[in-house]
Scaffold this motif. Structure first.
Motif, PDB file in Angstrom:
ATOM      1  N   UNK A 155      21.801 -26.950  -2.270  1.00 47.90           N
ATOM      2  CA  UNK A 155      22.618 -28.118  -2.538  1.00 47.90           C
ATOM      3  C   UNK A 155      22.246 -29.519  -2.021  1.00 47.90           C
ATOM      4  N   UNK A 156      20.510 -29.492  -2.008  1.00 53.55           N
ATOM      5  CA  UNK A 156      20.153 -30.988  -2.292  1.00 53.55           C
ATOM      6  C   UNK A 156      19.827 -32.047  -3.804  1.00 53.55           C
ATOM      7  N   UNK A 157      20.452 -33.262  -3.902  1.00 54.88           N
ATOM      8  CA  UNK A 157      20.665 -33.485  -5.590  1.00 54.88           C
ATOM      9  C   UNK A 157      18.981 -33.875  -5.527  1.00 54.88           C
ATOM     10  N   UNK A 158      18.139 -33.818  -5.069  1.00 53.65           N
ATOM     11  CA  UNK A 158      16.389 -33.407  -4.896  1.00 53.65           C
ATOM     12  C   UNK A 158      16.335 -32.148  -5.041  1.00 53.65           C
ATOM     13  N   UNK A 159      16.683 -31.002  -5.211  1.00 54.04           N
ATOM     14  CA  UNK A 159      15.440 -29.908  -5.085  1.00 54.04           C
ATOM     15  C   UNK A 159      15.449 -29.589  -6.034  1.00 54.04           C
ATOM     16  N   UNK A 160      14.282 -29.006  -5.966  1.00 55.37           N
ATOM     17  CA  UNK A 160      13.240 -28.528  -6.662  1.00 55.37           C
ATOM     18  C   UNK A 160      12.365 -27.481  -6.697  1.00 55.37           C
ATOM     19  N   UNK A 161      12.662 -26.851  -7.396  1.00 57.70           N
ATOM     20  CA  UNK A 161      11.115 -25.442  -7.299  1.00 57.70           C
ATOM     21  C   UNK A 161       9.677 -25.179  -7.856  1.00 57.70           C
ATOM     22  N   UNK A 162       8.937 -24.809  -6.977  1.00 55.02           N
ATOM     23  CA  UNK A 162       7.471 -23.971  -7.704  1.00 55.02           C
ATOM     24  C   UNK A 162       8.502 -23.124  -9.245  1.00 55.02           C
ATOM     25  N   UNK A 163       7.334 -23.676  -9.533  1.00 54.29           N
ATOM     26  CA  UNK A 163       8.374 -22.451 -11.191  1.00 54.29           C
ATOM     27  C   UNK A 163       6.983 -21.212 -11.089  1.00 54.29           C
ATOM     28  N   UNK A 164       5.788 -21.570 -10.301  1.00 54.19           N
ATOM     29  CA  UNK A 164       5.349 -20.277 -10.585  1.00 54.19           C
ATOM     30  C   UNK A 164       5.875 -19.297  -9.911  1.00 54.19           C
ATOM     31  N   UNK A 165       6.751 -19.205  -8.804  1.00 54.74           N
ATOM     32  CA  UNK A 165       7.631 -18.467  -8.829  1.00 54.74           C
ATOM     33  C   UNK A 165       8.377 -17.651  -9.343  1.00 54.74           C
ATOM     34  N   UNK A 207      12.249 -22.637   1.950  1.00 50.94           N
ATOM     35  CA  UNK A 207      11.199 -23.081   3.223  1.00 50.94           C
ATOM     36  C   UNK A 207      10.238 -22.205   2.923  1.00 50.94           C
ATOM     37  N   UNK A 208      10.524 -20.997   2.020  1.00 49.11           N
ATOM     38  CA  UNK A 208       8.759 -20.301   2.134  1.00 49.11           C
ATOM     39  C   UNK A 208       7.998 -20.406   0.494  1.00 49.11           C
ATOM     40  N   UNK A 209       7.003 -20.966   0.935  1.00 45.97           N
ATOM     41  CA  UNK A 209       6.315 -20.933  -0.157  1.00 45.97           C
ATOM     42  C   UNK A 209       6.243 -20.474  -1.802  1.00 45.97           C
ATOM     43  N   UNK A 252       7.896 -32.216   2.418  1.00 49.62           N
ATOM     44  CA  UNK A 252       9.142 -31.941   2.665  1.00 49.62           C
ATOM     45  C   UNK A 252       9.441 -30.717   0.913  1.00 49.62           C
ATOM     46  N   UNK A 253      10.046 -30.042   1.116  1.00 47.07           N
ATOM     47  CA  UNK A 253      10.673 -28.908   0.330  1.00 47.07           C
ATOM     48  C   UNK A 253      12.100 -29.495   0.399  1.00 47.07           C
ATOM     49  N   UNK A 297      13.139 -15.332  -2.553  1.00 47.59           N
ATOM     50  CA  UNK A 297      11.954 -16.121  -3.607  1.00 47.59           C
ATOM     51  C   UNK A 297      11.532 -17.153  -3.433  1.00 47.59           C
ATOM     52  N   UNK A 298      10.166 -17.044  -2.627  1.00 49.32           N
ATOM     53  CA  UNK A 298       9.567 -18.582  -2.070  1.00 49.32           C
ATOM     54  C   UNK A 298       9.877 -19.529  -3.299  1.00 49.32           C
ATOM     55  N   UNK A 299      10.501 -20.819  -2.766  1.00 50.80           N
ATOM     56  CA  UNK A 299       9.910 -21.505  -4.205  1.00 50.80           C
ATOM     57  C   UNK A 299       9.464 -22.832  -3.792  1.00 50.80           C
ATOM     58  N   UNK A 300       9.016 -22.567  -2.332  1.00 54.81           N
ATOM     59  CA  UNK A 300       8.527 -24.128  -1.721  1.00 54.81           C
ATOM     60  C   UNK A 300       7.350 -24.816  -2.439  1.00 54.81           C
TER      61      UNK A 300
END
Length: 393
Positions: free
Chosen positions: A364-374, A168-170, A359-360, A350-353
C-alpha cells in the motif's frame, strides 16, 4: 513431475513478465476490473480452460475438467483489484491510470494464477482431479469473495489454495503459516449524543466532543487491562465527525473505526464489550449513544494438512532454507477467509523483496515494487502443490 513443471515455468517466464507488466500498467479499482477480467478470460481460454465470466460481478472462473479420476475439486484463488493510490515508482510499466495503483501485489497474484493455469493445462492428464481457478474482484473492499461465493464459485470445492506477496521476505523464498494468518476486520461506528450550548458556559451543555474523547481513551485503556494480551485486539478510530463552530459546544460526534482480532472467541464478545464501555462513559457524563458494530471478514485460519502440503511442495521445489514457517500472523485482513467457510484451505506468502535493497517499501505504499523473479517461484510452488494434492490420497 517437478522437473517438468520447472521447465514449463522457465519457458513461460518471459510471457508471465509481460502479463504482470500489462496488468500493472492498467490497474482497476474494486468492482471495476472489466479490462483485467477480459484479459484474464482471454489467457485462460487460449490455454484451453473452460471459462466463465461475470462471476461475482467482475470475477472470472477458469476450470480444468478431468472427470476420469477423483471427484475432489481443488480451487486456486487469486485477486485482481488495485488501490486508489497514485504510483510514484519510476517504472517503464508504471500505472497509466491516475490515482490507481497495484500497490498490494494483486497484479502478481493474478499472474501467478494465470501461470499456474497455463502449466496445469499442459499436464492435465497427469492430475488426479479437477482444478478451478478463481480470479476474484474487490478484495481491497472485502466484498469480492462473498460475491464469488454467492455466484457458486465454491460449489463442490474440496480444498482451496491462495497466495499473497510479502515484501519483507526476499524473492525466491516462500512463507507458510499454520493456523491464524490474518485478523478478522470489523467496522465500528459510535455516535455520541450530548446537548449543545455556548462555548463559554459548558456547565449548561453536554459536550459530545469531550465525552467522545473519554470514550476513545476508555476503550484503549480497557484493551490493555481487560483483554487477554496473548489474544490481541487492535481498535483504531480513524475518523471523527462533530461540531458546528469554534464557540458552540457540539451536541453530536460520530466516531468511525476498525477492530482487529485473531481468535473467533475473542471476536464474538467484542460488540458487547465495546458497547458496555461506551454506555458506562456516557452514563457518567449524561450523554446518550448509539453503537453500530458491523462484522467484516473473519480471520484466515490455514488448514494444517494443506499448509503442510504447501510447505513440502515449496521445500522440494526450492530447498528448505528458502521456506520460512512464519512465527506471527498479520493483523491485516484478507477475504480469502470467506472461502474457508465452505472448504479447508491455506494461503502462503510469496517473497517479493529485492535482496540487494536496504528498503523494500511495504504494501500500500506509492513506491511499492516487486522483484519479478518471484513470479516463477509462486507459479512453480502453486502448480506443484496442486499436483501433489491428489498424490496424498
Amino acid at each position: 513431475m517437478l522437473i517438468r513443471i520447472k521447465d514449463l515455468a522457465a519457458k513461460l517466464a518471459p510471457r508471465l513478465i509481460e502479463i504482470r507488466r500489462h496488468i500493472h500498467s492498467h490497474p482497476e479499482l474494486s468492482g471495476q476490473e472489466y479490462q483485467t477480467a477480459a484479459f484474464v478470460a482471454g489467457v485462460l481460454s487460449s490455454s484451453g480452460l473452460h471459462v466463465q465470466e461475470g462471476i461475482g460481478k467482475t470475477g472470472v472462473i477458469g476450470e480444468l475438467q478431468n472427470t476420469k479420476l477423483s471427484e475432489r475439486l481443488l480451487a486456486i484463488r487469486t485477486d485482481m483489484d488495485a488501490l486508489p493510490i497514485q504510483e510514484s515508482a519510476d517504472l517503464e510499466y508504471a500505472s497509466r491510470a491516475a490515482g490507481v495503483m497495484h500497490a498490494c501485489g494483486h497484479d502478481v497474484h493474478t499472474t501467478v494464477g494465470l501461470g499456474t493455469a497455463m502449466i496445469l493445462a499442459q499436464i492435465a492428464e497427469e492430475l488426479g482431479g479437477k482444478v478451478r481457478f478463481l480470479f476474484q474482484p474487490a478484495e481491497e473492499i472485502s466484498q469480492g469473495a462473498n460475491w464469488m461465493v454467492k455466484d457458486g464459485a465454491m460449489e463442490n470445492v474440496s480444498a482451496i489454495l491462495g497466495v499473497h506477496v510479502f515484501p519483507s521476505i526476499p524473492a525466491g523464498s516462500i512463507g507458510v503459516r499454520y493456523g491464524a494468518l490474518t485478523a478478522a476486520a470489523d467496522e465500528l461506528e459510535i455516535l455520541i449524543i450530548g446537548e449543545s450550548g455556548h462555548g463559554a458556559r459548558p456547565h449548561e451543555a453536554i459536550d459530545a466532543i469531550w465525552v467522545a474523547a473519554q470514550v476513545i481513551t476508555a476503550l484503549q485503556q480497557a484493551i490493555s487491562r481487560t483483554q487477554n494480551p496473548l489474544r490481541p485486539v487492535v481498535l483504531s478510530i480513524g475518523k471523527i465527525n462533530g461540531g458546528r463552530a469554534h464557540n458552540v459546544i457540539a451536541d453530536k460526534v460520530q466516531l468511525l473505526g476498525t477492530v482487529r482480532s485473531l481468535h473467533p472467541e475473542t471476536r464474538a464478545h467484542l460488540p458487547n464489550w465495546i458497547e458496555n464501555i461506551v454506555a458506562s462513559v456516557c452514563r457518567a457524563y449524561g450523554a446518550s449513544y448509539q453503537v453500530n458494530y458491523r462484522q467484516g471478514v473473519p480471520s484466515v485460519q490455514n488448514d494444517y494438512a494443506l499448509t503442510q502440503l504447501l510447505q513440502s511442495a515449496a521445500e522440494e521445489a526450492w530447498s528448505s532454507d528458502r521456506v520460512q514457517v512464519l512465527p506471527e500472523p498479520s493483523l491485516g485482513a484478507e477475504d480469502f477467509s470467506m472461502y474457508l467457510e465452505h472448504a479447508p484451505g491455506s494461503m502462503f506468502r510469496l517473497g517479493v523483496g529485492y535482496k540487494e535493497r536496504i528498503i523494500n517499501h511495504p504494501l500500500h505504499h506509492p513506491q511499492f515494487e516487486v522483484d519479478e523473479s518471484a513470479i516463477i517461484t509462486g507459479v512453480v510452488t502453486m502448480a506443484y502443490a496442486a499436483y501433489k494434492y491428489w498424490q496424498q490420497g
